[in-house]
Design a protein around this motif. Structure first.
Motif, PDB file in Angstrom:
ATOM      1  N   ILE A  55       0.848  -1.187   0.000  1.00 26.35           N
ATOM      2  CA  ILE A  55       0.000   0.000   0.000  1.00 26.35           C
ATOM      3  C   ILE A  55       0.887   1.241   0.000  1.00 26.35           C
ATOM      4  O   ILE A  55       1.730   1.395   0.890  1.00 26.35           O
ATOM      5  CB  ILE A  55      -0.937  -0.026   1.222  1.00 26.35           C
ATOM      6  CG1 ILE A  55      -1.869  -1.233   1.100  1.00 26.35           C
ATOM      7  CG2 ILE A  55      -1.731   1.261   1.322  1.00 26.35           C
ATOM      8  CD1 ILE A  55      -2.614  -1.593   2.332  1.00 26.35           C
ATOM      9  N   PRO A  56       0.748   2.093  -1.008  1.00 29.65           N
ATOM     10  CA  PRO A  56       1.641   3.248  -1.089  1.00 29.65           C
ATOM     11  C   PRO A  56       1.364   4.287  -0.001  1.00 29.65           C
ATOM     12  O   PRO A  56       0.233   4.408   0.463  1.00 29.65           O
ATOM     13  CB  PRO A  56       1.348   3.819  -2.482  1.00 29.65           C
ATOM     14  CG  PRO A  56      -0.021   3.354  -2.808  1.00 29.65           C
ATOM     15  CD  PRO A  56      -0.225   2.055  -2.106  1.00 29.65           C
ATOM     16  N   ARG A  69      -5.916   1.609  -7.566  1.00 31.58           N
ATOM     17  CA  ARG A  69      -6.400   1.492  -6.183  1.00 31.58           C
ATOM     18  C   ARG A  69      -7.918   1.320  -6.154  1.00 31.58           C
ATOM     19  O   ARG A  69      -8.444   0.470  -5.455  1.00 31.58           O
ATOM     20  CB  ARG A  69      -5.998   2.735  -5.379  1.00 31.58           C
ATOM     21  CG  ARG A  69      -4.493   2.845  -5.251  1.00 31.58           C
ATOM     22  CD  ARG A  69      -4.077   4.195  -4.746  1.00 31.58           C
ATOM     23  NE  ARG A  69      -4.331   4.355  -3.333  1.00 31.58           N
ATOM     24  CZ  ARG A  69      -3.992   5.450  -2.650  1.00 31.58           C
ATOM     25  NH1 ARG A  69      -3.399   6.457  -3.255  1.00 31.58           N
ATOM     26  NH2 ARG A  69      -4.230   5.531  -1.368  1.00 31.58           N
ATOM     27  N   ASP A  70      -8.599   2.124  -6.942  1.00 34.16           N
ATOM     28  CA  ASP A  70     -10.065   2.093  -6.889  1.00 34.16           C
ATOM     29  C   ASP A  70     -10.682   1.088  -7.849  1.00 34.16           C
ATOM     30  O   ASP A  70     -11.793   0.617  -7.633  1.00 34.16           O
ATOM     31  CB  ASP A  70     -10.632   3.486  -7.198  1.00 34.16           C
ATOM     32  CG  ASP A  70     -10.268   4.484  -6.115  1.00 34.16           C
ATOM     33  OD1 ASP A  70      -9.952   4.040  -5.003  1.00 34.16           O
ATOM     34  OD2 ASP A  70     -10.292   5.696  -6.387  1.00 34.16           O
ATOM     35  N   PRO A  73     -10.348  -4.413  -9.010  1.00 26.81           N
ATOM     36  CA  PRO A  73     -11.107  -5.605  -9.427  1.00 26.81           C
ATOM     37  C   PRO A  73     -11.322  -5.677 -10.940  1.00 26.81           C
ATOM     38  O   PRO A  73     -11.326  -6.763 -11.513  1.00 26.81           O
ATOM     39  CB  PRO A  73     -12.442  -5.449  -8.690  1.00 26.81           C
ATOM     40  CG  PRO A  73     -12.129  -4.604  -7.505  1.00 26.81           C
ATOM     41  CD  PRO A  73     -11.063  -3.651  -7.968  1.00 26.81           C
ATOM     42  N   ARG A  76      -8.307  -7.257 -12.786  1.00 33.94           N
ATOM     43  CA  ARG A  76      -7.927  -8.651 -12.562  1.00 33.94           C
ATOM     44  C   ARG A  76      -7.973  -9.412 -13.884  1.00 33.94           C
ATOM     45  O   ARG A  76      -8.961  -9.338 -14.615  1.00 33.94           O
ATOM     46  CB  ARG A  76      -8.867  -9.316 -11.570  1.00 33.94           C
ATOM     47  CG  ARG A  76      -8.889  -8.665 -10.204  1.00 33.94           C
ATOM     48  CD  ARG A  76      -7.619  -8.923  -9.429  1.00 33.94           C
ATOM     49  NE  ARG A  76      -7.672  -8.243  -8.136  1.00 33.94           N
ATOM     50  CZ  ARG A  76      -6.615  -7.773  -7.491  1.00 33.94           C
ATOM     51  NH1 ARG A  76      -5.422  -7.892  -8.002  1.00 33.94           N
ATOM     52  NH2 ARG A  76      -6.751  -7.185  -6.333  1.00 33.94           N
TER      53      ARG A  76
ATOM     54  N   MET B   1      -5.427   1.596   1.754  1.00 34.24           N
ATOM     55  CA  MET B   1      -5.792   1.475   0.354  1.00 34.24           C
ATOM     56  C   MET B   1      -7.301   1.345   0.213  1.00 34.24           C
ATOM     57  O   MET B   1      -7.939   0.619   0.954  1.00 34.24           O
ATOM     58  CB  MET B   1      -5.113   0.240  -0.241  1.00 34.24           C
ATOM     59  CG  MET B   1      -5.418   0.031  -1.704  1.00 34.24           C
ATOM     60  SD  MET B   1      -4.553  -1.399  -2.345  1.00 34.24           S
ATOM     61  CE  MET B   1      -3.493  -0.625  -3.521  1.00 34.24           C
ATOM     62  N   LYS B   2      -7.835   2.040  -0.753  1.00 35.98           N
ATOM     63  CA  LYS B   2      -9.271   1.910  -0.979  1.00 35.98           C
ATOM     64  C   LYS B   2      -9.535   0.582  -1.680  1.00 35.98           C
ATOM     65  O   LYS B   2      -8.744   0.136  -2.493  1.00 35.98           O
ATOM     66  CB  LYS B   2      -9.750   3.044  -1.884  1.00 35.98           C
ATOM     67  CG  LYS B   2      -9.750   4.389  -1.219  1.00 35.98           C
ATOM     68  CD  LYS B   2     -10.222   5.400  -2.230  1.00 35.98           C
ATOM     69  CE  LYS B   2      -9.904   6.804  -1.794  1.00 35.98           C
ATOM     70  NZ  LYS B   2     -10.192   7.784  -2.832  1.00 35.98           N
ATOM     71  N   SER B   4     -12.787  -1.693  -3.568  1.00 37.11           N
ATOM     72  CA  SER B   4     -14.176  -1.701  -3.994  1.00 37.11           C
ATOM     73  C   SER B   4     -14.997  -2.439  -2.945  1.00 37.11           C
ATOM     74  O   SER B   4     -14.604  -3.488  -2.460  1.00 37.11           O
ATOM     75  CB  SER B   4     -14.267  -2.411  -5.349  1.00 37.11           C
ATOM     76  OG  SER B   4     -15.589  -2.573  -5.693  1.00 37.11           O
ATOM     77  N   GLY B 148      -9.353 -10.394  -5.208  1.00 37.55           N
ATOM     78  CA  GLY B 148      -9.170  -9.335  -4.220  1.00 37.55           C
ATOM     79  C   GLY B 148      -8.778  -9.889  -2.860  1.00 37.55           C
ATOM     80  O   GLY B 148      -8.908 -11.087  -2.599  1.00 37.55           O
ATOM     81  N   ARG B 149      -8.326  -9.011  -2.001  1.00 37.31           N
ATOM     82  CA  ARG B 149      -7.927  -9.420  -0.655  1.00 37.31           C
ATOM     83  C   ARG B 149      -9.118  -9.975   0.124  1.00 37.31           C
ATOM     84  O   ARG B 149      -9.008 -11.002   0.793  1.00 37.31           O
ATOM     85  CB  ARG B 149      -7.347  -8.217   0.103  1.00 37.31           C
ATOM     86  CG  ARG B 149      -6.060  -7.721  -0.477  1.00 37.31           C
ATOM     87  CD  ARG B 149      -5.592  -6.469   0.228  1.00 37.31           C
ATOM     88  NE  ARG B 149      -4.304  -6.031  -0.305  1.00 37.31           N
ATOM     89  CZ  ARG B 149      -3.356  -5.486   0.407  1.00 37.31           C
ATOM     90  NH1 ARG B 149      -3.521  -5.251   1.682  1.00 37.31           N
ATOM     91  NH2 ARG B 149      -2.203  -5.124  -0.140  1.00 37.31           N
TER      92      ARG B 149
END
Lengths: 314, 300
Positions: A55-56, A69-70, A73, A76, B1-2, B4, B148-149
């Motif tokens: 995470i930056p 970041r946003d 998904p 992927r 971190m943002k 979704s 995703g995580r």
């Protein structure tokens, strides 16, 4: 020109240790990009940030036009990575695990089976598919890691040290695969093997102490520099060397061996590169030393060392 | 971190089933199943062997030949005080104890409440290998390139929940079959239904402990440390309340952990049952929320 990866003002620290400091660069779509830097320069950290593993602290990353970041998904399956030092489960079977990863990446069962067969064939591992990971040699394991990065034909592939620890034959095979991908995918290779990067990549980013020292085309980097390699017909003694050092426009001189000189020119508006070269040739000829070959630019390794301030200048 | 907020449930389901399949086929799954069956066997022996002796002493030929009424009566006499102590009921004549012995097949009740006392520990064992090792050896990174995580975390959690549920179902069915064969006087349908209800209670009891291991597996680096810490969490409160409980009123202390609520799931009063169910689920949600909080902020 579309951009595959855009990194803007990216910073990351681990406790008191600053790994990346305001790193910015962009990678055009379709390029074979080299990521170079001394140990601890921040290459693996940079790739880990891009992939979302880390995470930056600050900055932005855009992958294939989407915010990493946003909109991760949505990305992927569109980008992939050979993760340095990642373990694959020792007791699992190769084909089964790759199929699982391919399906996780969004392929149907049938597509996954076909794609696994493709990447195994590509990496010369078809006959190993039924084995378990623990049964593979180091070289085969590395190739398998490369194979998983190619699953699903991602548009952007990051390869962190793809040939480290491989014998020359295996390394050459990986390089061949990477070159075959040129045009199909954007490939970013992080490596200490600068000869390999010079042969493979069209562009490069140099990281040094967490900052970008250079970002641009490989050709511009190698030819834009003022390094000149010279071979001569007889050994050059110290007296001649000191005369050459004293010439206007010569800012660096290294005797690689008795008949090979590496000179660094610093041309100016009034004194061009050819004038400096002419002065050097005249000096050599005055001492009955005949120049045989001259190569402008430099091999990446030499240029890299100059760029990061590690080049020996005498 | 943002991240979704929408979770890709298709991926969660896919990974959960893949993990479950691997565990069931793998050596660790078989090992756990054998451990649970062994624990179940020992508990059954603890229940049936003294009964056998008592019933013979009372004049019956054997436990198998005795009627359910005689067995239930012996359980009430011999095990009543033990059950009351085990589930923290005020006495052997409490509503909850009488319900377990008289209103339900008593042998199955005995087995279920004894096994419920072991579920927190077996949950620590089955849940300890969720993510810590994969994060430490970076295998998680290969997976996180494709999912995703949160999806990964939830799939690991649901994987161990399903595995744990399947193993305890096998055990309950095994115990029901054992009781049905050995004590033919008990109505098999009633035995099975009570067994299944008890199995659901066992699953609910396991949830907060499995969620606890999910959270711990994101905090520490090894599965062994997850097991030790979760075990410490589980046992510390019990030891304190059991040791000091003789001197001070500490029953409220048990209510601060899932341990203090688990036997409410076997209570005849619907209000008590629902309260226990809600609190146990709440504990699970709190641990999962802590895990999520940790996961989205940590480096992987």
């Amino acid at each position: 020109m579309t951009v595959a990866l855009q990194v803007t003002d990216l910073s990351k620290s681990f406790g008191q240790s600053v790994a990346l400091r305001g790193v910015s660069f962009s990678i055009p779509t379709g390029s074979l990009y080299g990521l170079v830097g001394p140990n601890g320069a921040g290459k693996t950290t940079l790739l880990s940030l891009v992939a979302g593993f880390l995470i930056p602290d600050a900055g932005a990353i855009s992958i294939l036009g989407k915010d990493a970041r946003d909109e991760l998904p949505e990305l992927r399956g569109r980008f992939s990575m050979l993760v340095q030092d990642a373990m694959l489960p020792r007791n699992r079977k190769i084909r089964e695990t790759l199929t699982y990863l391919a399906r996780l990446g969004g392929l149907s069962k049938q597509e996954a089976v076909q794609d696994v067969a493709r990447v195994l064939e590509m990496c010369g591992l078809t006959d190993q598919a039924s084995k378990r990971f623990r049964q593979l040699s180091h070289g085969m394991t590395k190739r398998l890691h490369v194979a998983q990065a190619f699953l699903g034909q991602p548009e952007l592939i990051f390869l962190d040290e793809p040939t480290s620890g491989l014998d020359p034959e295996n390394a050459a095979q990986i390089r061949k695969i990477i070159l075959e991908l040129a045009g199909e995918s954007t490939v970013v290779i992080s490596s200490h093997n600068l000869v390999e990067l010079e042969e493979t990549c069209t562009d490069l980013v140099i990281l040094d102490e967490g900052e970008v020292a250079y970002a641009g085309s490989m050709h511009a980097f190698l030819s834009g520099g003022s390094l000149v390699r010279w071979t001569v017909d007889s050994p050059v003694d110290e007296g001649v060397l000191s005369q050459i050092r004293g010439l206007e426009g010569v800012v660096g001189l290294e005797l690689k061996n008795p008949t090979t000189l590496h000179l660094t020119f610093e041309p100016s508006q009034t004194l061009g590169r050819h004038h400096i070269a002419k002065s050097v040739i005249e000096t050599l000829l005055r001492h009955d030393i005949v120049p045989r070959t001259m190569a402008e630019g430099a091999r990446l390794e030499e240029r890299f060392l100059v760029e990061v301030g590690r080049a020996p200048t005498s | 971190m943002k991240h979704s907020s929408s979770i890709n449930w298709r991926q969660v389901g896919f990974m959960t089933l893949a993990d479950l399949r691997r565990t069931l086929r793998g050596g660790s799954g078989l090992f756990f199943l054998l451990v649970i069956i062994l624990v179940g066997w020992i508990l059954l022996a603890i229940v049936t062997n003294p009964l056998d002796r008592l019933i013979v002493e009372e004049g019956s030929q054997s436990l198998t030949a005795a009627s359910p009424a005689v067995i239930t009566q012996q359980i009430a006499v011999f095990f009543g005080p033990v059950i009351a102590w085990w589930i923290d009921a005020p006495s052997q004549f409490s509503e909850s104890v009488v319900h377990l012995i008289s209103a339900r097949p008593a042998v199955m009740s005995l087995f279920l409440i004894m096994f419920a006392g072991f579920v927190p520990f077996t949950s620590c064992l089955v849940g300890c290998d969720q993510m810590a090792a994969d994060l430490a050896n970076r295998h998680a990174r290969v997976i996180l390139l494709r999912t995703g995580r949160l999806e990964l975390m939830l799939s690991r959690f649901f994987g161990v929940v399903l595995f744990s549920a399947i193993v305890s179902l096998i055990l309950v069915l095994f115990v029901a079959a054992f009781i049905g064969t050995r004590l033919p006087g008990f109505d098999p349908i009633l035995l099975l239904l009570w067994g299944l209800q008890g199995w659901m209670a066992l699953v609910v009891i396991s949830l907060p402990y499995l969620a606890l291991t999910t959270w711990l597996s994101l905090v520490v680096r090894t599965s062994g440390m997850v097991f030790i810490l979760s075990l410490l969490f589980t046992t510390a409160l019990i030891v304190v309340t059991k040791v000091l409980g003789g001197y001070f009123e500490l029953s409220w202390l048990e209510k601060l952990s899932p341990w203090g609520w688990k036997y409410g799931l076997f209570h005849p009063n619907a209000g008590t049952l629902l309260t226990s169910l809600s609190v146990l689920l709440l504990f699970a949600l709190v641990f999962l929320a802590a895990a999520r909080y940790r996961l989205v902020r940590r480096d992987c």
